[in-house]
Motif scaffolding. Structure first.
Motif, PDB file in Angstrom:
ATOM      1  N   LYS A  68       1.755   8.010  -6.252  1.00 33.18           N
ATOM      2  CA  LYS A  68       0.909   9.211  -6.352  1.00 33.18           C
ATOM      3  C   LYS A  68       1.710  10.491  -6.119  1.00 33.18           C
ATOM      4  O   LYS A  68       1.353  11.553  -6.591  1.00 33.18           O
ATOM      5  CB  LYS A  68      -0.211   9.166  -5.299  1.00 33.18           C
ATOM      6  N   ASP A 106      -6.630  11.905   3.574  1.00 30.98           N
ATOM      7  CA  ASP A 106      -6.635  11.555   2.154  1.00 30.98           C
ATOM      8  C   ASP A 106      -6.128  10.120   1.996  1.00 30.98           C
ATOM      9  O   ASP A 106      -6.546   9.409   1.097  1.00 30.98           O
ATOM     10  CB  ASP A 106      -5.762  12.539   1.366  1.00 30.98           C
ATOM     11  N   HIS A 107      -5.205   9.737   2.848  1.00 34.27           N
ATOM     12  CA  HIS A 107      -4.687   8.363   2.830  1.00 34.27           C
ATOM     13  C   HIS A 107      -4.435   7.942   4.273  1.00 34.27           C
ATOM     14  O   HIS A 107      -4.004   8.770   5.083  1.00 34.27           O
ATOM     15  CB  HIS A 107      -3.354   8.278   2.079  1.00 34.27           C
ATOM     16  N   ILE A 162      -1.565  12.346   4.726  1.00 36.71           N
ATOM     17  CA  ILE A 162      -1.256  10.909   4.801  1.00 36.71           C
ATOM     18  C   ILE A 162      -1.114  10.620   6.298  1.00 36.71           C
ATOM     19  O   ILE A 162      -0.181  11.105   6.938  1.00 36.71           O
ATOM     20  CB  ILE A 162       0.067  10.608   4.072  1.00 36.71           C
ATOM     21  N   LYS A 165      -2.690  17.574   1.177  1.00 36.75           N
ATOM     22  CA  LYS A 165      -3.177  16.185   1.130  1.00 36.75           C
ATOM     23  C   LYS A 165      -2.588  15.491   2.354  1.00 36.75           C
ATOM     24  O   LYS A 165      -1.355  15.511   2.552  1.00 36.75           O
ATOM     25  CB  LYS A 165      -2.651  15.474  -0.121  1.00 36.75           C
ATOM     26  N   ALA A 168       0.843  -1.209   0.000  1.00 43.63           N
ATOM     27  CA  ALA A 168       0.000   0.000   0.000  1.00 43.63           C
ATOM     28  C   ALA A 168       0.876   1.256   0.000  1.00 43.63           C
ATOM     29  O   ALA A 168       0.577   2.244  -0.693  1.00 43.63           O
ATOM     30  CB  ALA A 168      -0.912  -0.017   1.224  1.00 43.63           C
ATOM     31  N   GLU A 206       2.278   1.897  -3.422  1.00 39.91           N
ATOM     32  CA  GLU A 206       1.266   2.501  -4.295  1.00 39.91           C
ATOM     33  C   GLU A 206       1.133   3.993  -4.011  1.00 39.91           C
ATOM     34  O   GLU A 206       1.037   4.815  -4.919  1.00 39.91           O
ATOM     35  CB  GLU A 206      -0.106   1.822  -4.071  1.00 39.91           C
ATOM     36  N   LEU A 207       1.141   4.322  -2.731  1.00 38.43           N
ATOM     37  CA  LEU A 207       1.027   5.722  -2.317  1.00 38.43           C
ATOM     38  C   LEU A 207       2.185   6.543  -2.889  1.00 38.43           C
ATOM     39  O   LEU A 207       1.997   7.677  -3.362  1.00 38.43           O
ATOM     40  CB  LEU A 207       1.047   5.764  -0.783  1.00 38.43           C
TER      41      LEU A 207
END
Ligand code: F6R
Length: 616
Positions: free
Chosen positions: A464, A567-568, A552, A550, A457, A460-461
């Motif tokens: 971005k 956001d995450h 995290i 954003k 995960a 993947e982040l």
């Protein structure tokens, strides 16, 4: 900083030396070079850039067979990283080759003296002067390289490990050590010299610590160690307790990834035998007496970089559990501000390598002021633990990637064990929190394993945010050093602008950095354990979101109160507050590693850096 290898024996020296350099390349990779002696002739090859450039050169311009050789991988100090400044450096007769780690502080006056004597220097380095000085001393020392070395080093100021060969003594390698590391490897019919044992561990596990101001003469069947005046030196021989496999990638593409995934084991090793069954701690090599511990009035944690961040966590833990006032200070700042120290001060020096010059100088200063020094170190027999009054070894095994990962987690465990130990000795009875932490420590490796499941995960982040201009990290309490560590990893690996802040400081200035789309990583304190802090951090999250960031969020399992502000989300297992860094740091390490990989950077050997910073 700089890797050094020397070999005399029965094998092809070049193979042994280049293999050793490969294992030491993490110490510097600005250039690499080798020298061998054959038929009373010296041959040198050297090349700017990584070791692979030297290997290419050796392919087109091979060296003769030889059983005596030296090699160097450089982290540049004096002179740009070009071929001329690469080591080995030779004298005018081209019979002596010298390699060096450290800085010779009086090199300008020595250079001037040589120039006055008509010597033409061919590099900008401080090292080259040593080759020429050895050439002057050699005939005056009965053609004995070790004796010439003793005479030369007595004239040098600064920090140095020097290793030299002479064409007329083809079966001898000579080394000298002041302040920078050098270890002897004792083999059968062959002997080794290296900056650390990883260079010769595949040949022998028998090592000899070379002490301060010592000179070693290495022959295939004999090792002679003296002080700088030629008197026989007292040395300590030991057996290295890990094998060559530990310094290999073990199926991972990167040492850093391997070391991130080794963290559960590294932490478990650091705890083995230390959590007694009766709830008492056993810190055998921590030789401060009960009286000395009772006498402590103040503790100062000194360290650099990542180790400094673990020192910050040490301060939080020590003060909370023992109520002993603590400071935490960058080793490079410490002695220059004339800190107030006395025989009731304990200085805790934290260092993975045990060779960091800033930290070494800090402990020497502390000792000169009467303070006691305790080292937290990962490297058996390194200078910092050797010069300390007591030591607590982290047992992380060799850390090869330049950026620290498992060293950090094991240091955090060590500072917390130390704090618990002092609490045990100084308090009438342990608090409920201390008991809980002791119980949790027994399971913490498993928790680190669990957080490693977030790796995909996090990868993947990273995709971005690969084009982000800047990443901010915020946290409170022990989340603050975690934020600093996350930002440091990102800077050194991904070469991105990154800053870590105490979340409460945002509104005092850094919040001006927030603009639309900027990623802000937040280490969220435990809602169960730190309700008040949690509330404050939630406010900080809202402040940055309101300005377009954003977010995290690194949040413990079960805390759903923050879902609306994220956001995450990256979940970490529930722990006591002071153990949270052991799980919260891991995704940040993975994040930096992933971003650096996506950007095509050399993750294990980031630009301009070197492991083991042995210059001030
Ligand atoms: C960062 C890093 C450095 C070291 C620092 C201290 O990833 O590795 O900041 O932590 O140079 O090194 P040691 O612990 O060897 O004293």
């Amino acid at each position: 900083m700089c890797g050094i290898v020397g070999y005399v024996g029965n094998k092809q020296a070049l193979t042994v030396v280049v293999d050793g350099l490969r294992r030491l390349e993490y110490r510097g990779y600005d250039s690499a070079g080798v020298a061998v002696v054959q038929d009373h002739k010296l041959e040198v090859r050297k090349k700017a850039g990584k070791l692979v450039n030297l290997e290419t050169l050796l392919g087109t311009d091979p060296l003769p067979n030889s059983t005596t050789g030296i090699g160097h991988t450089r982290w540049a100090t004096h002179g740009i990283p070009n071929d001329a400044n690469a080591h080995p450096h030779t004298d005018v007769s081209n019979e002596i080759a010298v390699i060096h780690n450290g800085i010779i502080e009086n090199f300008s006056e020595l250079r001037a003296e040589l120039q006055l004597a008509g010597v033409k220097l061919s590099s900008d380095t401080d090292t080259e002067v040593v080759a020429h000085l050895l050439n002057f001393e050699y005939p005056k020392s009965n053609n004995d390289l070790a004796e010439s070395m003793r005479k030369v080093v007595r004239r040098l100021r600064g920090a140095f490990t020097l290793v030299a060969v002479h064409a007329q003594q083809p079966d001898v390698v000579v080394g000298a050590r002041r302040n920078s590391p050098l270890v002897v490897g004792r083999g059968v019919g062959e002997n080794f010299l290296a900056s650390d044992v990883s260079a010769f561990i595949s040949h022998t596990k028998n090592a000899i610590e070379l002490g301060q101001d010592q000179v070693v003469e290495l022959r295939h069947d004999k090792i002679t160690i003296t002080d700088f005046d030629g008197k026989p030196a007292v040395t300590k021989e030991y057996v290295v307790d890990w094998d060559a496999k530990a310094a290999e990638k073990g199926g991972f593409d990167l040492f850093m990834l391997k070391e991130i995934f080794e963290q559960p084991k590294a932490v478990a090793e650091t705890l083995v035998g230390r959590l007694g069954e009766d709830g008492k701690l056993i810190l055998e090599e921590m030789t401060l007496s009960i009286g000395q511990i009772a006498n402590i009035e103040k503790i100062v944690f000194v360290a650099c970089g990542t180790a400094f961040h673990s020192g910050m966590i040490g301060k939080y833990a020590m003060e909370r559990w023992t109520r002993i006032p603590c400071e935490v200070e960058l080793a490079s700042e410490f002695r220059y501000r004339d800190p107030i120290l006395n025989n009731r001060t304990l200085v805790v020096a934290i260092s993975q390598s045990g060779e960091t010059m800033d930290t070494l100088m800090a402990i020497r200063h502390a000792k000169s002021q009467g303070a006691k020094v305790l080292a937290i170190c990962n490297t058996q027999g390194a200078t910092i633990p050797r010069e300390s009054d007591a030591v607590l070894y982290t047992r992380g095994g060799p850390e090869i990637a330049v950026a620290s990962t498992k060293a950090f987690l094991t240091q955090v465990v060590a500072v917390e064990l130390l704090s618990l130990y002092f609490a045990e000795l100084r308090l009438d009875k342990p608090t409920a929190e201390i008991k809980q932490v002791m119980n949790e420590l027994a399971n913490i490796s498993h928790q680190i394993d669990v957080v490693l499941d977030t790796t995909d995960a996090v990868n993947e982040l990273a995709k971005k945010y690969v084009n982000a201009q800047s990443v901010l990290f915020i946290g409170r309490h022990v989340g603050f050093p975690v934020a600093l560590e996350g930002a440091l990893k990102l800077k050194e690996l991904a070469y991105m602008h990154a800053e870590g802040f105490a979340a409460g400081e945002l509104k005092h200035g850094p919040i001006a950095l927030i603009e639309d789309g900027i990623p802000v990583v937040v280490i969220v304190p435990s809602l169960r354990e730190e309700k008040e802090l949690h509330e404050k951090v939630v406010s900080n999250i809202q402040e940055v979101r309101a300005r377009g960031a954003k977010t995290i969020l690194i949040v413990e399992e079960g805390d759903d109160s923050i879902l609306d502000f994220a956001d995450h989300i990256i979940r970490i297992p529930q722990t006591s507050s002071l153990l949270q860094p052991l799980v919260a740091t891991v995704p940040l390490q993975v994040f930096s590693c992933a971003l650096a990989t996506l950007k095509g950077h050399d993750v294990d050997q980031p630009r301009n850096l070197a492991k083991s910073v042995t210059v001030e």
